[in-house]
Design a protein around this motif. Structure first.
Motif, PDB file in Angstrom:
ATOM      1  N   ALA A 372      33.683  -8.868  25.610  1.00 40.44           N
ATOM      2  CA  ALA A 372      33.742  -8.456  24.204  1.00 40.44           C
ATOM      3  C   ALA A 372      32.627  -9.118  23.405  1.00 40.44           C
ATOM      4  O   ALA A 372      32.007  -8.486  22.537  1.00 40.44           O
ATOM      5  N   GLU A 375      29.400  -7.337  24.218  1.00 36.08           N
ATOM      6  CA  GLU A 375      29.343  -6.040  23.538  1.00 36.08           C
ATOM      7  C   GLU A 375      29.019  -6.203  22.065  1.00 36.08           C
ATOM      8  O   GLU A 375      28.242  -5.421  21.499  1.00 36.08           O
ATOM      9  N   ARG A 381      29.507  -2.470  20.204  1.00 35.83           N
ATOM     10  CA  ARG A 381      30.744  -2.301  19.455  1.00 35.83           C
ATOM     11  C   ARG A 381      30.512  -1.750  18.052  1.00 35.83           C
ATOM     12  O   ARG A 381      31.470  -1.564  17.302  1.00 35.83           O
TER      13      ARG A 381
END
Length: 536
Positions: A372, A375, A381
């Motif tokens: 995450a 990203e 994102r």
């Protein structure tokens, strides 16, 4: 030298943001001239990293492969001792930071702009600006004299000290940090690992990025080193690097040594009438994390198709204003994140530094969090408000990035989705068996490129139709059921995003634009553009 009266857009600034915008406009068929104050392109590396999402949006128009060939992939960032972010874990064609000097990025984008028929005027300083309801007039001067340039719109991509922003009366609010980092491109006899390395502690932070062949980009800042006009010496650089790393890396053969100020500022507005801002002219922030260049190029790709639609007369109400609505929150998020990171990284308290390192190492030890973080840093994102969203819960939502899928075309060979978007049009993927949605798009002429998908796409379970914006984000998504309703919703989405039915008005094109249409870059784009209803 005045440009043709049918000139549609003037872009002020021939850095990466301005050149990327000029390429977007030219690919969409809009006549464009770039005015640049510098006499020649910069030879300095300056910004030097293109993250995954920036590479993807450049790939939409076919720029990415040349940049990959000139750059060096770096697959990992070490934001603190014991913590890492692996870009190789990302689901993208570009799972890395592409390290490439800004001067090379400008070379690639400038050549593509010239191939597309863009006029680039150098040694051209803008010193006056007036506008009314029909256009903008700029006062321009060079060593050879002064003249006026007129266009439908002007976009200031002219950096932190933007003349366009100041002449348009747009405030640029924020602050300047009380530290003055050192920036260097230098070789190291005892280099750190070939990752993007961030080392902080004792009131200072050091970032190193490998170019390859022994050359490193180094940025180092300390709270106890305020701004001075004294030139940076190799000895000073060696001393601050030794304090940061705990050993002497032995810097030698510097290609560039400089001191710079860090600003955190954002324009009060990105648009006033027919004048718009993009890149550093609209926002400035701490360079920690290397986001500035990426933010500017993504501004350009978001703005380009919207401004083209406005110039060509088919933009639905509010489309051009959505540039600021979508991009300003991205800049605000980066400003907040880099400010927080800079303050933490230069904290003088050993306790704060120790706690920060431990928390980051603990969090990034989990693969899900590490992915995450990768990203987020890489821009994968990034997403926009769900304008025109379907109520169904689908694998792709309106406003979300659409990955570069392999599309099995009905009756034809599979093709990468991004390669279908070279000409800057909307793309409709019709996954229905009857092709009804693809047929609907014929009423919108060349604004939409429909592709009938010949087999289920595992990445899009439950999706019956997907309208992709020219910048690679989902405009509208619909499910597989209720074919009659889907056709009705499809028409509504096309009205919302692509304007009224019927052929779009064609803008006037200068002689340069007509020449560019036959240039290699434009020819390649035309060659790859699908037919009105792609079935081959």
């Amino acid at each position: 030298m005045a440009i043709a009266p049918e000139q549609s857009v003037i872009v002020v600034g021939a850095g990466p943001t301005g050149l990327a915008l000029a390429c977007e406009l030219a690919a969409a068929g809009v006549s464009c001239t770039v005015l640049e104050r510098r006499l020649a392109p910069s030879t300095q590396s300056r910004a030097m990293g293109l993250y995954s999402r920036t590479m993807e949006v450049l790939d939409l128009r076919g720029h990415a492969d040349a940049l990959v060939a000139l750059g060096r992939p770096v697959g990992r960032m070490v934001p603190a001792r014991g913590a890492r972010v692996d870009f190789a874990e990302l689901d993208t064609r570009f799972p890395c930071l592409n390290v490439i000097p800004q001067s090379r990025t400008e070379e690639v984008l400038q050549q593509r702009a010239l191939d597309l028929g863009v006029t680039i005027e150098r040694d051209a300083e803008v010193y006056g600006l007036t506008q009314d309801g029909s256009g903008v007039t700029l006062q321009v001067r060079t060593a050879d004299g002064e003249w006026e340039e007129s266009a439908d719109f002007v976009v200031g991509c002219d950096g932190a000290h933007s003349a366009v922003r100041e002449l348009a009366g747009i405030a640029f609010r924020g602050r300047t940090y009380d530290i003055a980092p050192i920036l260097a491109d230098v070789r190291l006899r005892k280099p750190p690992p070939d990752d993007v390395l961030v080392v902080s502690g004792g009131g200072g932070v050091m970032v190193s990025v490998p170019y390859g062949d022994g050359l490193y980009r180094i940025a180092v800042a300390r709270r106890d080193r305020p701004w001075t006009r004294e030139p940076v010496t190799l000895e000073e650089l060696g001393e601050v690097l030794t304090r940061a790393l705990g050993f002497d890396p032995g810097p030698y053969e510097p290609e560039w040594l400089a001191r710079f100020k860090i600003h955190q500022r954002i324009a009060d507005q990105y648009r006033t009438g027919r004048v718009l801002l993009a890149g550093d002219a609209a926002h400035l922030h701490s360079p920690l994390g290397g986001q500035g260049l990426n933010l500017g190029i993504q501004d350009a790709v978001n703005l380009g198709w919207k401004l083209a639609a406005e110039v060509q007369g088919w933009a639905p109400a509010g489309l051009l204003d959505s540039y600021e609505t979508e991009r300003r929150p991205q800049a605000e998020r980066i400003l907040a994140a880099t400010d927080r990171a800079t303050r933490l990284a230069t904290a003088s308290s050993p306790l704060v530094t120790s706690l920060r390192r431990a928390a980051m190492a603990r969090a990034l030890s989990h693969r899900r969090i590490r992915k995450a973080a990768g990203e987020a840093i890489s821009g994968l994102r990034t997403g926009y408000a769900r304008r025109g969203a379907s109520g169904a819960r689908l694998s792709v939502r309106a406003g979300q990035r659409v990955p570069d899928l392999t599309v099995p075309r009905a009756g034809g060979a599979p093709v990468r989705l991004y390669s279908l978007m070279r000409d800057g049009r909307f793309l409709l993927l019709d996954l229905g068996e009857d092709g009804r949605c693809a047929a609907v798009t014929e009423a919108w002429g060349s604004r939409v490129s429909p592709v009938r998908v010949g087999a289920p796409l595992p990445e899009l379970p439950g999706v019956g139709a997907l309208l992709v914006r020219p910048d690679g984000y989902a405009a509208w998504v619909d499910g597989t059921g209720d074919a009659d309703g889907r056709e009705r919703r499809m028409r509504s989405a096309l009205h919302e995003w692509c304007g009224e039915e019927g052929p779009a008005p064609q803008p006037a094109v200068s002689e340069a634009g007509r020449a560019g249409a036959a240039a290699p870059g434009a020819a390649a784009a035309a060659e790859q553009a699908p037919s009105p209803v792609e079935q081959a």
